[in-house]
Design an enzyme around this catalytic site. Sequence first.
Site, short mmCIF file in Angstrom:
data_model
loop_
_atom_site.label_atom_id
_atom_site.label_comp_id
_atom_site.label_asym_id
_atom_site.label_seq_id
_atom_site.Cartn_x
_atom_site.Cartn_y
_atom_site.Cartn_z
N GLU A 303 0.84 -1.21 0.00
CA GLU A 303 0.00 0.00 0.00
C GLU A 303 0.87 1.25 0.00
O GLU A 303 0.64 2.19 -0.77
CB GLU A 303 -0.90 -0.02 1.24
CG GLU A 303 -1.79 1.19 1.40
CD GLU A 303 -2.88 1.27 0.33
OE1 GLU A 303 -3.68 0.33 0.26
OE2 GLU A 303 -2.91 2.26 -0.42
N ASP A 307 0.98 4.03 -3.02
CA ASP A 307 0.59 5.42 -2.77
C ASP A 307 1.74 6.37 -3.14
O ASP A 307 1.55 7.36 -3.83
CB ASP A 307 0.23 5.63 -1.29
CG ASP A 307 -1.01 4.86 -0.87
OD1 ASP A 307 -1.59 4.14 -1.71
OD2 ASP A 307 -1.40 4.96 0.31
N SER A 514 -7.45 2.07 -3.65
CA SER A 514 -6.20 2.55 -3.08
C SER A 514 -5.31 3.20 -4.12
O SER A 514 -4.48 4.04 -3.78
CB SER A 514 -5.40 1.37 -2.54
OG SER A 514 -5.69 1.16 -1.22
N ASP A 556 -17.40 12.12 -17.71
CA ASP A 556 -18.45 11.32 -17.07
C ASP A 556 -18.27 9.85 -17.43
O ASP A 556 -18.20 9.50 -18.61
CB ASP A 556 -19.80 11.84 -17.58
CG ASP A 556 -20.97 11.26 -16.81
OD1 ASP A 556 -20.72 10.48 -15.87
OD2 ASP A 556 -22.11 11.60 -17.16
N ILE A 557 -18.19 9.00 -16.41
CA ILE A 557 -18.11 7.55 -16.65
C ILE A 557 -19.55 7.04 -16.68
O ILE A 557 -20.30 7.24 -15.73
CB ILE A 557 -17.35 6.84 -15.52
CG1 ILE A 557 -15.97 7.47 -15.29
CG2 ILE A 557 -17.23 5.34 -15.80
CD1 ILE A 557 -15.03 7.36 -16.43
N GLY A 575 -24.13 11.35 -15.82
CA GLY A 575 -24.31 12.16 -14.62
C GLY A 575 -23.73 11.43 -13.42
O GLY A 575 -23.10 10.37 -13.55
N ASP A 577 -23.22 9.01 -10.34
CA ASP A 577 -23.72 7.70 -9.92
C ASP A 577 -22.83 7.17 -8.80
O ASP A 577 -21.69 7.59 -8.66
CB ASP A 577 -23.75 6.74 -11.12
CG ASP A 577 -22.38 6.57 -11.74
OD1 ASP A 577 -21.52 5.96 -11.09
OD2 ASP A 577 -22.17 7.07 -12.87
#
Length: 597
Positions: A303, A307, A514, A556-557, A575, A577
Amino acid sequence: MRWSSALVLGLVQLCLASPHAKRWGDMVEKHSWTQIPTGWEYHSAPSPEQLLELRLGLKPHKMDELISTLYEVSDPAHERYGKHLSKEEADAFIAPHPKAVESVEDWLQHHGIDPSEVTHRSDAGDWVTVRVSVAQAEKMLGTKYGVYHHAKSSDYVVRTLRYSLPRDLHSHVDIVTPTTYFGTFRSMKATSFIQPEITPLELDVDTESLKVGEALSPDAVPPTSCNTVITPACLRTLYNTANYTPKATAQNSIGLAGYLEEFGNRADLQTFYNRFLPNAAGSSYTTVRVNNGQDDQSDPGVEANLDIQYAFSVAFPTPGVYYSTAGRPPFVADSQTPTNTNEPYLDWVNFVLSQSTIPQTISTSYGDDEQTVPADYRTSVCNQLAVLGARGTTVLFSSGDFGVGGGDCLTNDGTRRKLFQPAFPASCPFVTTVGGTIRTNPEVAVSFSGGGFSRAFPRPAFQDAAVSAYLNAIGNTNSGLFNASGRAYPDLAAQGQGFQVVIGGRVSSVGGTSASSPTVAAIVALLNDARLAAGKPTLGWLNPLIYKDLLPGFNDITSGSNPGCGTNGFTARAGWDPVSCIILDQPTLVAECFDCF
Ligand SMILES: *[C@@H]1O[C@H](CO)[C@@H](O)[C@H](O)[C@H]1NC(C)=O
């Protein structure tokens, strides 16, 4: 100061014990669980002499005013937009009422705790730490502590299933720790995982096309390899940051909060840079150790490396800060060493709020199921994250890796109903929560992307239009499984799978939201850079801005879903979601648009 005058006052009060015995003997329950939190089991009674660091969170005197200030300074249409608070200004809001301090001092005195035994007071005075024995704490909180064991992580903690406070203290004290927050800390979703199915890039293949040295042409498209494996070059091309050169690196910085003994490895970062971002080779970052957090270079964390390698490469050369907050040390049942209270968010957020300068963008890739965090604890942490926003920092959290919920999704309130399980702190309205996507043209929501509706925090007004439109569109789908009036998330999304990460000298494919949160953090850091370079304030709490109509620069996905709890979860649409929402697609464009505000 206050404590020494209280000492005198306390001595006087000792002579008048009986009215006090009455005042402090009227105990009212503060929080209780109906069952031992999932995954834990009672192990044994702690030694009565075992020492605890008992931490009292006093109610901030002006939290409501701080929240209204936060709204004003975060609303581009408001005249106070960008006028973030200094540490001193914020401390003044969160300081407890003098009466609260007086009452708590009185109560401690009643229990024979001398003011000199207060081991720590936060700058604002909202946190007071005293060292007491288990027997003493049990008397003060009308409870019985136990040693609890978490089999999966082999953790032992001293906790209780319920605790009380005198009636007179309820209006003054928000929380007491350690009490009922078990926080399955080690098994908390560190929202990343190694993806063996995605073959990592070999060290010797020609990856010239994946390196970013020269500026890319504005309409450069990501290499097709970015459909399955993600490198800094993919993100810089996809999100259109490759042509932006940071200019405010003397003021701007980006922070990462790390827990669970996750240590970033500096040699791995150099290998990563040499491989994927050669012009960053030789640059490094600062590790800040919180509460004795370590920086063990022999133990690279997946992690932490994920990062660090992505936030710091995409934001390069923006200075990076990695916070290593001590997690849960081995439980030592001895009466000399107090047990660590193991309240990682509180340790971390108390620490950063005590600093006069805070990174302008901070990403955190950890979370718990919302229902496993006691309500008082949730509120306290969420409020402190709001303070961070008021100070001008954009606080990003990953949305979780189990769609609408992992496991059996049963409630822990004794009724064992099946409900979608939101994550915390993702569900706190004062953080910007980041979901995950895959592929490039078009980008699609990834199925593990955590998302949904808080069952604890109500929906803020700025989400009304976007979220109502979605709810109207889905009709009865999933009805009864989520609280439609809760704070909805995620707020943003970005790539979340196939990230090429160097761990112990080798490249692995890592995925999870992550990966998405540090990616968005890096882009926000670049936006903050553009604003600082133009003499403007930083973005701070982003959410009210994100939900403004027609904010340019977002993509927008519109497809993908996040199954979980035995359902198909939510489906992405045009839009907002609760799967992927929208991603920040063209930050250079957004940066230009900031002239509009
Ligand atoms: C739904 O959320 C709202 C706002 O947080 C809250 O007031 C209400 O009690 C919740 N309802 C249920 C059934 O949890």
